[in-house]
Scaffold this motif. Structure first.
Motif, PDB file in Angstrom:
ATOM      1  N   GLN A  44       0.833  -1.191   0.000  1.00  0.00           N
ATOM      2  CA  GLN A  44       0.000   0.000   0.000  1.00  0.00           C
ATOM      3  C   GLN A  44       0.874   1.251   0.000  1.00  0.00           C
ATOM      4  O   GLN A  44       1.816   1.367   0.797  1.00  0.00           O
ATOM      5  N   ALA A  45       0.543   2.168  -0.893  1.00  0.00           N
ATOM      6  CA  ALA A  45       1.324   3.399  -1.023  1.00  0.00           C
ATOM      7  C   ALA A  45       1.006   4.373   0.110  1.00  0.00           C
ATOM      8  O   ALA A  45      -0.110   4.406   0.638  1.00  0.00           O
ATOM      9  N   ASN A  46       2.003   5.164   0.461  1.00  0.00           N
ATOM     10  CA  ASN A  46       1.761   6.346   1.272  1.00  0.00           C
ATOM     11  C   ASN A  46       1.288   7.459   0.341  1.00  0.00           C
ATOM     12  O   ASN A  46       1.738   7.555  -0.812  1.00  0.00           O
ATOM     13  N   LEU A  47       0.418   8.313   0.832  1.00  0.00           N
ATOM     14  CA  LEU A  47      -0.059   9.449   0.047  1.00  0.00           C
ATOM     15  C   LEU A  47       0.307  10.747   0.759  1.00  0.00           C
ATOM     16  O   LEU A  47       0.086  10.887   1.961  1.00  0.00           O
ATOM     17  N   ARG A  48       0.854  11.676  -0.011  1.00  0.00           N
ATOM     18  CA  ARG A  48       1.239  12.965   0.557  1.00  0.00           C
ATOM     19  C   ARG A  48       0.026  13.896   0.524  1.00  0.00           C
ATOM     20  O   ARG A  48      -0.527  14.170  -0.541  1.00  0.00           O
ATOM     21  N   ASN A  49      -0.398  14.333   1.689  1.00  0.00           N
ATOM     22  CA  ASN A  49      -1.526  15.256   1.783  1.00  0.00           C
ATOM     23  C   ASN A  49      -1.090  16.618   1.244  1.00  0.00           C
ATOM     24  O   ASN A  49      -0.124  17.205   1.719  1.00  0.00           O
ATOM     25  N   SER A  50      -1.812  17.113   0.248  1.00  0.00           N
ATOM     26  CA  SER A  50      -1.399  18.355  -0.417  1.00  0.00           C
ATOM     27  C   SER A  50      -1.620  19.582   0.458  1.00  0.00           C
ATOM     28  O   SER A  50      -1.091  20.654   0.154  1.00  0.00           O
ATOM     29  N   ASN A  51      -2.359  19.447   1.556  1.00  0.00           N
ATOM     30  CA  ASN A  51      -2.609  20.604   2.416  1.00  0.00           C
ATOM     31  C   ASN A  51      -1.509  20.825   3.445  1.00  0.00           C
ATOM     32  O   ASN A  51      -1.166  21.967   3.738  1.00  0.00           O
ATOM     33  N   ASP A  52      -0.953  19.745   4.008  1.00  0.00           N
ATOM     34  CA  ASP A  52       0.125  19.920   4.994  1.00  0.00           C
ATOM     35  C   ASP A  52       1.461  19.350   4.515  1.00  0.00           C
ATOM     36  O   ASP A  52       2.455  19.405   5.236  1.00  0.00           O
ATOM     37  N   ASN A  53       1.463  18.754   3.305  1.00  0.00           N
ATOM     38  CA  ASN A  53       2.671  18.224   2.673  1.00  0.00           C
ATOM     39  C   ASN A  53       3.319  17.092   3.478  1.00  0.00           C
ATOM     40  O   ASN A  53       4.526  16.871   3.398  1.00  0.00           O
ATOM     41  N   VAL A  54       2.517  16.363   4.237  1.00  0.00           N
ATOM     42  CA  VAL A  54       3.003  15.222   5.013  1.00  0.00           C
ATOM     43  C   VAL A  54       2.523  13.939   4.342  1.00  0.00           C
ATOM     44  O   VAL A  54       1.381  13.859   3.879  1.00  0.00           O
ATOM     45  N   ALA A  55       3.405  12.936   4.284  1.00  0.00           N
ATOM     46  CA  ALA A  55       3.036  11.642   3.708  1.00  0.00           C
ATOM     47  C   ALA A  55       2.388  10.777   4.787  1.00  0.00           C
ATOM     48  O   ALA A  55       2.936  10.631   5.888  1.00  0.00           O
ATOM     49  N   TYR A  56       1.235  10.203   4.460  1.00  0.00           N
ATOM     50  CA  TYR A  56       0.485   9.384   5.407  1.00  0.00           C
ATOM     51  C   TYR A  56       0.236   7.994   4.841  1.00  0.00           C
ATOM     52  O   TYR A  56      -0.080   7.840   3.662  1.00  0.00           O
ATOM     53  N   SER A  57       0.327   7.001   5.710  1.00  0.00           N
ATOM     54  CA  SER A  57      -0.077   5.640   5.357  1.00  0.00           C
ATOM     55  C   SER A  57      -1.550   5.466   5.728  1.00  0.00           C
ATOM     56  O   SER A  57      -2.090   6.229   6.539  1.00  0.00           O
ATOM     57  N   PRO A  58      -2.223   4.452   5.181  1.00  0.00           N
ATOM     58  CA  PRO A  58      -3.666   4.285   5.431  1.00  0.00           C
ATOM     59  C   PRO A  58      -3.979   3.573   6.749  1.00  0.00           C
ATOM     60  O   PRO A  58      -4.643   2.537   6.775  1.00  0.00           O
ATOM     61  N   THR A  59      -3.494   4.141   7.850  1.00  0.00           N
ATOM     62  CA  THR A  59      -3.734   3.554   9.171  1.00  0.00           C
ATOM     63  C   THR A  59      -4.986   4.147   9.803  1.00  0.00           C
ATOM     64  O   THR A  59      -5.478   5.209   9.391  1.00  0.00           O
ATOM     65  N   ALA A  60      -5.468   3.488  10.844  1.00  0.00           N
ATOM     66  CA  ALA A  60      -6.651   3.979  11.546  1.00  0.00           C
ATOM     67  C   ALA A  60      -6.421   5.378  12.112  1.00  0.00           C
ATOM     68  O   ALA A  60      -7.294   6.246  12.022  1.00  0.00           O
ATOM     69  N   ALA A  61      -5.253   5.614  12.690  1.00  0.00           N
ATOM     70  CA  ALA A  61      -4.969   6.926  13.274  1.00  0.00           C
ATOM     71  C   ALA A  61      -4.978   8.017  12.208  1.00  0.00           C
ATOM     72  O   ALA A  61      -5.483   9.129  12.439  1.00  0.00           O
ATOM     73  N   ASN A  62      -4.445   7.705  11.030  1.00  0.00           N
ATOM     74  CA  ASN A  62      -4.390   8.707   9.968  1.00  0.00           C
ATOM     75  C   ASN A  62      -5.750   8.934   9.319  1.00  0.00           C
ATOM     76  O   ASN A  62      -6.030  10.025   8.809  1.00  0.00           O
ATOM     77  N   VAL A  63      -6.611   7.911   9.328  1.00  0.00           N
ATOM     78  CA  VAL A  63      -7.990   8.099   8.867  1.00  0.00           C
ATOM     79  C   VAL A  63      -8.753   8.970   9.856  1.00  0.00           C
ATOM     80  O   VAL A  63      -9.477   9.902   9.464  1.00  0.00           O
ATOM     81  N   ASP A  64      -8.604   8.685  11.149  1.00  0.00           N
ATOM     82  CA  ASP A  64      -9.248   9.521  12.169  1.00  0.00           C
ATOM     83  C   ASP A  64      -8.826  10.977  12.036  1.00  0.00           C
ATOM     84  O   ASP A  64      -9.664  11.889  12.104  1.00  0.00           O
ATOM     85  N   LEU A  65      -7.532  11.201  11.846  1.00  0.00           N
ATOM     86  CA  LEU A  65      -7.022  12.563  11.712  1.00  0.00           C
ATOM     87  C   LEU A  65      -7.649  13.251  10.504  1.00  0.00           C
ATOM     88  O   LEU A  65      -8.025  14.433  10.572  1.00  0.00           O
ATOM     89  N   ALA A  66      -7.771  12.526   9.405  1.00  0.00           N
ATOM     90  CA  ALA A  66      -8.368  13.104   8.200  1.00  0.00           C
ATOM     91  C   ALA A  66      -9.807  13.523   8.449  1.00  0.00           C
ATOM     92  O   ALA A  66     -10.231  14.627   8.056  1.00  0.00           O
ATOM     93  N   LEU A  67     -10.582  12.673   9.082  1.00  0.00           N
ATOM     94  CA  LEU A  67     -11.989  12.989   9.302  1.00  0.00           C
ATOM     95  C   LEU A  67     -12.156  14.117  10.313  1.00  0.00           C
ATOM     96  O   LEU A  67     -13.065  14.941  10.194  1.00  0.00           O
ATOM     97  N   GLU A  68     -11.270  14.168  11.294  1.00  0.00           N
ATOM     98  CA  GLU A  68     -11.349  15.236  12.298  1.00  0.00           C
ATOM     99  C   GLU A  68     -11.019  16.603  11.702  1.00  0.00           C
ATOM    100  O   GLU A  68     -11.540  17.625  12.153  1.00  0.00           O
ATOM    101  N   THR A  69     -10.146  16.626  10.694  1.00  0.00           N
ATOM    102  CA  THR A  69      -9.684  17.910  10.156  1.00  0.00           C
ATOM    103  C   THR A  69     -10.356  18.277   8.840  1.00  0.00           C
ATOM    104  O   THR A  69      -9.986  19.268   8.219  1.00  0.00           O
TER     105      THR A  69
END
Length: 404
Positions: free
Chosen positions: A255-280
């Motif tokens: 599974q690829a990491n994806l770089r979020n174009s808003n904060d320029n950070v690369a994220y893997s598809p983990t539960a914590a990173n999904v939660d962060l996406a939905l919260e923000t």
């Protein structure tokens, strides 16, 4: 004269008898839809203590929604009523209004109707960008993701990924059916791509419809359902696709990491990173304290804080400020009123178990809703409160024949 109350009383008595192993075991609850969440629901139903649910049937979100809106269980390989479906593709406001109209099955205000429907999030999920070919972890920018999903890029070397020459050309495997996984992807691409894409994505659930005339690039390969995608990927030596996170589909893929174009950070598809996406993303909110309006023709129906409008319980997350960029929710669609009080009680029991802490979600790499979200859904749609939106509500459902 139509007397729903006496019918409900009789069926409630039957429901009590069923807990001792009588009638309920002979009844069946039909469900299906999303393939992303299919392995999870098969497990969850298998562990449900009452033998009343038929196995969940994975047919895709589009077919699942159509099966529910038409109450045609043949689309789920079954018969009788379609009691509930799962979908990452949301019911649109127009679909909800049409269902509640005199021509729809809900028939709002008509005793012959099924009554109101419910659309609620069941859990959160990433859409993974899964691949074969490169041996290491691939990290993609939004421009690279937009390019490969639109056919602009066809080689790993164009993405800056080193592979042996024989693996440089990759196939892009897409869903041919109407898919909630596709919709989560294309809604994100619609939000972020712009000039980075060879086409203008529009958030469709059928991937091929994003391409003018349905003409797709030569390196694209089609597959039906998540299992079909996994099968096609398994036959390739160099390929990339989009899939839900379940190991049933992704275990042999990276599974690829994806770089979020808003904060320029690369994220893997983990539960914590999904939660962060939905919260923000602004999508974590629940309907507020506006008056509850359930009539699509009444003032206040379109208020985003109206809990009586099923569209307001599912908020979109197309371009989160932080976190894994392709994050969303898998949803449940069901009826508020059922012709059988026993079925209604069984579905409520199932929801109580689903929204309790659930290790099965982790096993399938899916993400539980926040405790606040789960508590609100249980209170409103299972236990019941002053909103009168709970399944089998005596005041509301006395006015409808209910789904059967």
């Amino acid at each position: 004269m139509f007397n729903r109350n006496s019918r409900v009383s009789l069926l409630s008595a039957v429901c009590l008898l069923t807990t001792s192993g009588g009638v309920l075991a002979q009844q069946t609850v039909v469900s299906g839809g999303s393939t992303l969440s299919g392995p999870f629901y098969l497990d969850e139903i298998a562990q449900f203590p009452l033998p009343t649910f038929k196995p969940y049937v994975s047919v895709g979100s589009g077919t699942g929604k159509f099966a529910f809106l038409t109450n045609n269980a043949a689309y789920l390989g079954s018969s009788g009523a379609v009691h509930w479906i799962a979908s990452e593709s949301i019911l649109t406001r127009q679909q909800i209004v049409d269902y509640l109209s005199p021509a729809g099955l809900g028939k709002y205000g008509n005793p012959a109707g099924h009554g109101p429907l419910i659309q609620i999030p069941a859990m959160a999920t990433p859409v993974t960008i899964s691949y074969k070919g490169p041996t290491g972890t691939v990290t993609l920018t939004k421009a690279q993701l937009c390019g490969l999903a639109s056919g602009k890029y066809t080689r790993w070397s164009e993405l800056g990924v080193a592979v042996p020459a024989g693996l440089d050309h990759f196939k892009f495997v897409f869903r041919i059916d109407s898919s909630g996984t596709t919709e989560l992807l294309t809604r994100h691409l619609q939000a972020v791509c712009g000039v980075d894409s060879s086409i203008a994505f529009t958030g469709k659930s059928v991937f091929a419809q994003e391409f003018p005339g349905g003409v797709l690039p030569a390196n694209f390969m089609q597959a039906a359902g998540s299992s079909g995608v996994a099968s096609v990927m398994g036959a390739q030596v160099s390929a990339i696709t989009y899939l839900g996170p379940d190991p049933a589909y992704t275990a042999t893929l990276k599974q690829a990491n994806l770089r979020n174009s808003n904060d320029n950070v690369a994220y893997s598809p983990t539960a914590a990173n999904v939660d962060l996406a939905l919260e923000t993303s602004g999508s974590a909110g629940l309907p507020g304290s506006a008056p509850t309006v359930t009539d699509p023709n009444a003032l206040g129906w379109d208020n985003i804080n109206n809990a009586g409008n099923p569209a307001n319980w599912v908020r979109l997350s197309a371009n989160p400020m932080q976190g894994y960029p392709i994050s969303g929710r898998s949803n449940l669609v069901l009826s508020q009123c059922y012709a059988s009080a026993a079925v209604a009680a069984d579905i409520k029991n199932f929801l109580v178990r689903h929204y309790a802490p659930n290790i099965l979600l982790d096993n399938h790499k899916l993400v539980p809703l926040s405790p606040v979200y789960r508590a609100a859904i249980t209170r409103v749609f299972v236990t019941g409160d002053a909103k009168n939106l709970n399944i089998g509500n005596a005041t509301v459902c006395a006015n409808y024949a209910g789904r059967e």
